[in-house]
Design a protein around this motif. Sequence first.
Motif, PDB file in Angstrom:
ATOM      1  N   TYR A  71       0.813  -1.224   0.000  1.00  0.00           N
ATOM      2  CA  TYR A  71       0.000   0.000   0.000  1.00  0.00           C
ATOM      3  C   TYR A  71       0.845   1.272   0.000  1.00  0.00           C
ATOM      4  N   ASP A  72       2.157   1.136   0.055  1.00  0.00           N
ATOM      5  CA  ASP A  72       3.072   2.280  -0.081  1.00  0.00           C
ATOM      6  C   ASP A  72       2.655   3.427   0.846  1.00  0.00           C
ATOM      7  N   LEU A  73       2.587   3.123   2.136  1.00  0.00           N
ATOM      8  CA  LEU A  73       2.161   4.147   3.094  1.00  0.00           C
ATOM      9  C   LEU A  73       3.194   5.248   3.257  1.00  0.00           C
ATOM     10  N   GLU A  74       4.447   4.933   3.001  1.00  0.00           N
ATOM     11  CA  GLU A  74       5.462   5.999   3.062  1.00  0.00           C
ATOM     12  C   GLU A  74       5.245   7.022   1.956  1.00  0.00           C
ATOM     13  N   GLY A  75       4.927   6.539   0.765  1.00  0.00           N
ATOM     14  CA  GLY A  75       4.624   7.472  -0.319  1.00  0.00           C
ATOM     15  C   GLY A  75       3.376   8.287  -0.037  1.00  0.00           C
ATOM     16  N   LEU A  76       2.359   7.644   0.555  1.00  0.00           N
ATOM     17  CA  LEU A  76       1.138   8.382   0.920  1.00  0.00           C
ATOM     18  C   LEU A  76       1.441   9.457   1.958  1.00  0.00           C
ATOM     19  N   GLU A  77       2.275   9.140   2.917  1.00  0.00           N
ATOM     20  CA  GLU A  77       2.624  10.128   3.936  1.00  0.00           C
ATOM     21  C   GLU A  77       3.335  11.334   3.321  1.00  0.00           C
ATOM     22  N   LYS A  78       4.256  11.092   2.416  1.00  0.00           N
ATOM     23  CA  LYS A  78       4.946  12.207   1.758  1.00  0.00           C
ATOM     24  C   LYS A  78       3.971  13.070   0.957  1.00  0.00           C
ATOM     25  N   THR A  79       3.029  12.430   0.268  1.00  0.00           N
ATOM     26  CA  THR A  79       2.053  13.188  -0.532  1.00  0.00           C
ATOM     27  C   THR A  79       1.167  14.048   0.353  1.00  0.00           C
ATOM     28  N   LEU A  80       0.671  13.480   1.444  1.00  0.00           N
ATOM     29  CA  LEU A  80      -0.234  14.248   2.318  1.00  0.00           C
ATOM     30  C   LEU A  80       0.504  15.387   3.009  1.00  0.00           C
ATOM     31  N   ARG A  81       1.729  15.169   3.401  1.00  0.00           N
ATOM     32  CA  ARG A  81       2.477  16.254   4.054  1.00  0.00           C
ATOM     33  C   ARG A  81       2.804  17.370   3.076  1.00  0.00           C
ATOM     34  N   ARG A  82       2.947  17.028   1.816  1.00  0.00           N
ATOM     35  CA  ARG A  82       3.283  18.037   0.821  1.00  0.00           C
ATOM     36  C   ARG A  82       2.043  18.772   0.315  1.00  0.00           C
ATOM     37  N   GLU A  83       0.909  18.097   0.236  1.00  0.00           N
ATOM     38  CA  GLU A  83      -0.273  18.672  -0.403  1.00  0.00           C
ATOM     39  C   GLU A  83      -1.290  19.250   0.570  1.00  0.00           C
ATOM     40  N   VAL A  84      -1.287  18.800   1.808  1.00  0.00           N
ATOM     41  CA  VAL A  84      -2.279  19.253   2.796  1.00  0.00           C
ATOM     42  C   VAL A  84      -1.606  20.275   3.703  1.00  0.00           C
ATOM     43  N   PHE A  85      -2.245  21.437   3.876  1.00  0.00           N
ATOM     44  CA  PHE A  85      -1.676  22.546   4.665  1.00  0.00           C
ATOM     45  C   PHE A  85      -2.471  22.743   5.948  1.00  0.00           C
ATOM     46  N   GLY A  86      -1.699  22.920   7.045  1.00  0.00           N
ATOM     47  CA  GLY A  86      -2.325  23.269   8.315  1.00  0.00           C
ATOM     48  C   GLY A  86      -3.016  22.142   9.037  1.00  0.00           C
ATOM     49  N   GLN A  87      -2.918  20.912   8.537  1.00  0.00           N
ATOM     50  CA  GLN A  87      -3.608  19.787   9.179  1.00  0.00           C
ATOM     51  C   GLN A  87      -2.641  18.618   9.428  1.00  0.00           C
ATOM     52  N   GLN A  88      -1.416  18.964   9.828  1.00  0.00           N
ATOM     53  CA  GLN A  88      -0.427  17.907  10.020  1.00  0.00           C
ATOM     54  C   GLN A  88      -0.809  16.944  11.145  1.00  0.00           C
ATOM     55  N   GLY A  89      -1.441  17.461  12.185  1.00  0.00           N
ATOM     56  CA  GLY A  89      -1.870  16.586  13.273  1.00  0.00           C
ATOM     57  C   GLY A  89      -2.922  15.593  12.814  1.00  0.00           C
ATOM     58  N   ALA A  90      -3.908  16.074  12.035  1.00  0.00           N
ATOM     59  CA  ALA A  90      -4.946  15.177  11.516  1.00  0.00           C
ATOM     60  C   ALA A  90      -4.355  14.165  10.538  1.00  0.00           C
ATOM     61  N   VAL A  91      -3.378  14.595   9.734  1.00  0.00           N
ATOM     62  CA  VAL A  91      -2.730  13.684   8.789  1.00  0.00           C
ATOM     63  C   VAL A  91      -2.004  12.571   9.537  1.00  0.00           C
ATOM     64  N   GLU A  92      -1.292  12.911  10.590  1.00  0.00           N
ATOM     65  CA  GLU A  92      -0.594  11.889  11.379  1.00  0.00           C
ATOM     66  C   GLU A  92      -1.575  10.918  12.028  1.00  0.00           C
ATOM     67  N   GLY A  93      -2.708  11.448  12.510  1.00  0.00           N
ATOM     68  CA  GLY A  93      -3.715  10.568  13.099  1.00  0.00           C
ATOM     69  C   GLY A  93      -4.314   9.613  12.077  1.00  0.00           C
ATOM     70  N   LEU A  94      -4.604  10.106  10.879  1.00  0.00           N
ATOM     71  CA  LEU A  94      -5.155   9.255   9.824  1.00  0.00           C
ATOM     72  C   LEU A  94      -4.140   8.202   9.395  1.00  0.00           C
ATOM     73  N   LEU A  95      -2.885   8.579   9.225  1.00  0.00           N
ATOM     74  CA  LEU A  95      -1.843   7.620   8.837  1.00  0.00           C
ATOM     75  C   LEU A  95      -1.632   6.559   9.917  1.00  0.00           C
ATOM     76  N   SER A  96      -1.772   6.953  11.158  1.00  0.00           N
ATOM     77  CA  SER A  96      -1.627   5.982  12.247  1.00  0.00           C
ATOM     78  C   SER A  96      -2.723   4.920  12.170  1.00  0.00           C
ATOM     79  N   HIS A  97      -3.962   5.342  11.902  1.00  0.00           N
ATOM     80  CA  HIS A  97      -5.059   4.378  11.745  1.00  0.00           C
ATOM     81  C   HIS A  97      -4.794   3.452  10.556  1.00  0.00           C
ATOM     82  N   LEU A  98      -4.335   4.008   9.448  1.00  0.00           N
ATOM     83  CA  LEU A  98      -4.093   3.203   8.252  1.00  0.00           C
ATOM     84  C   LEU A  98      -2.955   2.203   8.461  1.00  0.00           C
ATOM     85  N   LYS A  99      -1.888   2.632   9.105  1.00  0.00           N
ATOM     86  CA  LYS A  99      -0.759   1.725   9.341  1.00  0.00           C
ATOM     87  C   LYS A  99      -1.162   0.569  10.245  1.00  0.00           C
ATOM     88  N   ASP A 100      -1.924   0.863  11.281  1.00  0.00           N
ATOM     89  CA  ASP A 100      -2.347  -0.204  12.184  1.00  0.00           C
ATOM     90  C   ASP A 100      -3.273  -1.191  11.480  1.00  0.00           C
TER      91      ASP A 100
END
Length: 441
Positions: free
Chosen positions: A171-200
């Motif tokens: 599922y290339d979660l590392e690539g997804l994390e890089k994309t979300l951090r680059r494209e989504v502004f001001g919501q880094q906390g929510a992005v980390e929470g969503l990635l944590s759910h997906l990784k688990d």
Amino acid sequence: MIMSDHDSSSSASHTDGEMEEEMEEEMEEEMEGDGGTNEKLDPSSSLYSFSSSLRAVIRIKQKYQAMKKRRQEMVLALGGAGALRGAPARTSPKIFTFDGPSNSLIPPPSVPQKKKRRRRKRVLFPNRRQRRAVPRQEPSRAKYCLYLLCTIVFLQVYNAIENLDDHVLRYDLEGLEKTLRREVFGQQGAVEGLLSHLKDYLSTYIHNKPLVVSLHGPTGVGKSHLGRLLAGHFRSVVGETLVLQYYVLHHCPLEADALQCAHNISALVSVMVEQAEEEEKIPLFIFDEAEHLHIEILDALQQLVASTQSNEYQNAIYLFLSNLGHAHITKHLLHNSTSISMAMTASGRHSNLVKELTPVLRNTLKKLHPLWWEVAILPLGLLEKSHVMECFLDEMTREGFYPDHTNIERLAGEIEYYPTVGGREFSQTGCKQVVAKVNLL
């Protein structure tokens, strides 16, 4: 008791003297006996006296040899006892001569120790005088079963670790994390929470319930943009047919069609999960504008995410995007901005936001439908002016405009903001008007 050299030599000399005295006494007794006999015998018996004298000499010689042998045995016994008790052996006095080293100065050889004899493996049993071998113990089979069990457990753990790596890489979660951090502004906390759910969830293929996540936030904070990025990434890793992006106002705008829409969604989800089960993949279902979902659709979705469904329905990801509860989020941020430290990281601020707002949002949502009890809630905060400027910079670069900082500040100043709280300006519409204003350039 340890004996010295002097004591041992004196005892040995004493023993020799006693033995010599005994020998002399016996010889005198023999001679006296012979003399007395000779006195009593007449001259005619000279032959008899000669023979008796010869017999006396022989007896004396035998006694002398016996006493000499006994003396040697006593000396050996005294020497052996001294060696066992650590006493030094008796030696003759050391006198200097020109004859060279004498044998008396050479130390006696050490007594060789007896070697330990090995036990024979075969023993003699008294029964019938037959030689029998010791009964041989057969190896326990339980030991081999234990070895086999340990091997199986090791292979299972190793296989699980390999599967974990395979799923994460698939599922290339590392690539997804890089994309979300680059494209989504001001919501880094929510992005980390969503990635944590997906990784688990994506770390394994077998689950006992689907992953249901709901993103809540005001207008323009990036919910739909986040959903589009997530859908695009999953289409590239699992395929187009295993990703559903459902816009409620587009696919089912009329309430009269809600029952038919619910039936269509259930049929579509069933087909997708069966296909995903065959391909051993996990499908993604995104429902944007979830605040407009009709009751019939919510009932159908609740049945789909229930844990009573079969296995294929448990391996799925449901993502809801809505602005339900946005008033609570806005009020909380405006009233608590002064108490939030600027030195705190984005993940720290978002964790506090989730901790304080999740109970409030859940109490609000449970009044609408029981489906919201099954979801993991992730609130998205308001965007600040710096985040809006980042949105303008990204959109202008994408459209081919020169990213002039002065022009970006002018465009960001045309956006409406809430009153400044704690030195922070929060946008009322987020980045929703950015695309329209860039198109006017």
